[in-house]
Each structure stands twice: as C-alpha cells, then as structure tokens.
Design an enzyme around this catalytic site. Structure first.
Site, PDB file in Angstrom:
ATOM      1  N   GLY A 195     -14.924 -51.798  15.612  1.00 19.10           N
ATOM      2  CA  GLY A 195     -15.392 -50.477  15.232  1.00 19.10           C
ATOM      3  C   GLY A 195     -15.947 -49.728  16.427  1.00 19.10           C
ATOM      4  CG  HIS A 227      -6.003 -24.367  10.686  1.00 19.50           C
ATOM      5  ND1 HIS A 227      -6.179 -23.631  11.829  1.00 19.50           N
ATOM      6  CD2 HIS A 227      -6.883 -23.871   9.783  1.00 19.50           C
ATOM      7  CE1 HIS A 227      -7.114 -22.717  11.643  1.00 19.50           C
ATOM      8  NE2 HIS A 227      -7.567 -22.848  10.397  1.00 19.50           N
TER       9      HIS A 227
END
Length: 219
Positions: free
Chosen positions: A71, A141
C-alpha cells in the site's frame, strides 16, 4: 515463453484488495512474496505466500508478471522503489482494473496502475505509472494523475484536477475543479481542497489549509 501468472509483492492489508481484484478479473495468481519471514507459508484469500521477494528472480522476465501488494501511505517511497527495482530488471506490472470500475473509453492508464472496485474514471483522464485509484474513488473529466500517486477510497476529484508525482489524496477528500496538488504532497482525509497545494506540503480541513511541510520516508 508463456506467462505462468501473476506474483503479488507484499502480503499486507493492501494485498488482499489486489488479490481479490485479480481473481475477479480471472487472472491466475501464482502466489505472494513478502520480506517479513513471519508471513512465509501463510495465505491471503487462499493464495500462498511463497517466499521473500527473491522468489521472483527464479522466473524469467517473460515468464511471470508482477503486481504490487504494497500500500501507500503519505510520505512513503517504498512502493515506488520496489516498482523501479523490478521494472529495471525487465519485469512488467500490467494495469489492474476491477470489473466493477467504470472507465471511459478515452483514458490513458500507465504501467502498474491499480483501479479498484467501484471507481469511476471519466473521459480525458490520464493516470501515471504505479498509481493507485482505491475503492470508490471518482475522477471527473481531464484529470491528470502523476506517477506513484495514491487516490484513497472515496476521494472525489472534479474536472481538470492535476495531482503530481508521489502525492497522496486521503480517504473521502474532495478536490474542486482545476486545482493542482503538488508533488509529494498529502491531502488529509475528508479535506476539501479549493486552491492549489504546493509540493511537499500537508493540508487538512474544510477548506483545506496547510499544516506543515512534509518529509519523505523510505518506508
């Protein structure tokens, strides 16, 4: 030479999510490796820990592919160093995408990127090598995500956000449109970021404010 399957480096907590994603994607997982000798011979989701990372060197570079089960916490470079070590030796880290993730057809995903369950990645997004989009993260986006970045579970990035190399975005953080998070910086859990974050900086709160400069760790 045919590929025998995938070996996952690291057998800690993050490895469970990686192994589960690989299994959900019908990928053959040969085993896991870990430098902690106490984990040798244990199981992660019924997949064995087969040895230390040196086990990988028994395979030709075209005989196995790798996935990082390590991680990423703030200011840590361990994941980056392991990725660089094995790519420099010629091993590859294919991208990992959970079947439940929703990705636009017009995104660019680098080597070793991990996109976990429930993520949404919209049109025009670019994600650099060895970055993690953890469970349920949402990128709108035209976001640009650098290399070795961790976008933690439930984080929400509005359109046009830039997160530079090595940065860490905490659990449930929100970053409004057009904001830039500097290299190696940390956005704390639950923070709402409304302005640019300089490199090597820690920010927390609503709205997010600088707490202190950040010192990187090799762990």
């Amino acid at each position: 030479m045919s590929v025998a399957g995938t070996i996952v480096l690291g057998a800690g907590g993050h490895s469970k999510v990686v192994v589960d994603t690989l299994i959900a994607s019908s990928v053959v997982v040969v085993g896991l490796t870990d430098i902690d000798l106490a984990r040798q011979g244990t199981l992660v989701l019924n997949i064995p820990v087969i040895g230390t990372d040196n086990e990988i060197l028994k395979y030709a570079t075209d005989g196995i592919v790798l996935a990082l089960g390590i991680g990423s916490v703030r200011a840590s470079t361990l994941r980056e160093k392991v990725f660089q070590k094995y790519t420099s030796l010629g091993y590859s880290f294919p991208k990992i995408v959970h079947p439940s993730a929703i990705l636009s057809s017009v995104v660019h995903i680098g080597e070793g990127v991990q996109i976990m369950a429930g993520c949404i990645v919209q049109a025009g997004v670019e994600i650099g090598d060895n970055s993690i989009l953890n469970t349920g993260a949402q990128l709108d986006h035209d976001c640009i995500i650098g290399k070795n970045v961790h976008i933690s579970p439930g984080a929400n990035l509005s359109g046009g956000v830039v997160v530079e190399d090595g940065a860490h975005v905490g659990v449930g953080a929100t970053i409004i449109q057009g904001v830039r998070v500097g290299a190696r910086s940390t956005v704390g859990a639950g923070a709402v970021v409304v302005k640019d974050v300089p490199p090597d900086t820690i920010v927390f709160g609503v709205p997010a404010r600088e707490v202190k400069s950040q010192v990187r760790s090799s762990l």
